[in-house]
Enzyme design. Sequence first.
Site, PDB file in Angstrom:
ATOM      1  CB  SER A 147     -40.717 -44.182  -8.715  1.00  0.00           C
ATOM      2  OG  SER A 147     -39.866 -43.777  -7.612  1.00  0.00           O
ATOM      3  CE1 TYR A 160     -36.656 -45.671 -11.862  1.00  0.00           C
ATOM      4  CE2 TYR A 160     -36.848 -43.877 -10.133  1.00  0.00           C
ATOM      5  CZ  TYR A 160     -37.200 -45.404 -10.800  1.00  0.00           C
ATOM      6  OH  TYR A 160     -37.723 -46.291 -10.045  1.00  0.00           O
ATOM      7  CB  SER A 163     -38.788 -42.858 -17.219  1.00  0.00           C
ATOM      8  OG  SER A 163     -38.576 -43.300 -16.185  1.00  0.00           O
ATOM      9  CE  LYS A 164     -40.226 -46.137 -12.614  1.00  0.00           C
ATOM     10  NZ  LYS A 164     -40.927 -47.534 -12.773  1.00  0.00           N
ATOM     11  CB  ALA A 194     -34.985 -54.023   1.073  1.00  0.00           C
ATOM     12  CB  THR A 195     -35.395 -54.569  -4.785  1.00  0.00           C
ATOM     13  OG1 THR A 195     -35.061 -53.330  -5.286  1.00  0.00           O
ATOM     14  CG2 THR A 195     -36.757 -54.476  -4.464  1.00  0.00           C
TER      15      THR A 195
END
Length: 253
Positions: A147, A160, A163-164, A194-195
């Site tokens: 990310s 987050y 972790s990335k 977009a998810t």
Amino acid sequence: MRPVAFVTGGTRGIGLGIAHQLASNGYDLILNGVREEIEVESVLKILRSMSVEVCYAKGNIALEADRREIVKKVKSRFGKLNVLVNNAGVAPKVRADILEVTPEDFDELMDINLRGTFFLTQSLAQWMLGQKQENPSDSFSIIHITSVSASMASINRAAYCISKAGLSMFTKLMAVRMADKNIPVYEVRPGVIATDMTEKVKSAYQERIQNGLTLEKRMGLPDDVGKVVAALAKGDLPYATGQVITVDGGLTV
Ligand code: NAD
């Protein structure tokens, strides 16, 4: 015989975009996810209509017993693996200031995004090295979906980001290790795609995207990431491994 790809978290969102593009490029697929097979049957059916074979390996990559079953299925279904895409990941359920992150929330993110991915890869990489030794002209690759948060400090999404960032270093380490048999390892860094994961922040980003300079002035789509992964999956970029490709339309440039 068609090449084979395994995509974690491959039945929805970015993972499905990757699966779709790999199927378009003629890969047989093994897709992992946490939902029951019956719940993903319609997705599998669409991919199978693209003239490739597709199977499902249900399992939580954070759990050792599940990982063992997933690896067993990946090894037995087609007897080979050309492309491993580590895509499965979760975002924090609630955004919390870095000074207020709980151990439980921290561990959950690490267990899926980093630890689970690390040990799943460990179980498959040795096998891939052996296959490359036996079939030196076949193409193999490993691709990690990280990310833009791997290098951007969002203080209310600390676990987050960490972790990335860890997954990003894991990409480099694996790139060095897999160079032993000329298997490239890449990191693909999506921006805002977009998810389901970005549903809640969509409107805030929409405004930023409209006012900023991004390609096509739109949010990214799972197929955008899928196309980049499919291009890298061929493993034919000359003399390049351990590299990062950011797919964010220019948002963080
Ligand atoms: P999503 O929530 O739509 O899909 C996540 C997928 O991962 C699902 O298929 C889910 O079943 C699977 N998954 C979650 N936990 C799992 C577990 N423990 N074991 C196995 N599978 C598990 O999210 P998405 O937006 O498609 O994200 C896919 C990846 O891309 C994630 O790693 C995410 O961090 C990363 N990413 C997403 C965006 C974005 O804007 N959507 C941006 C940057 C990075």
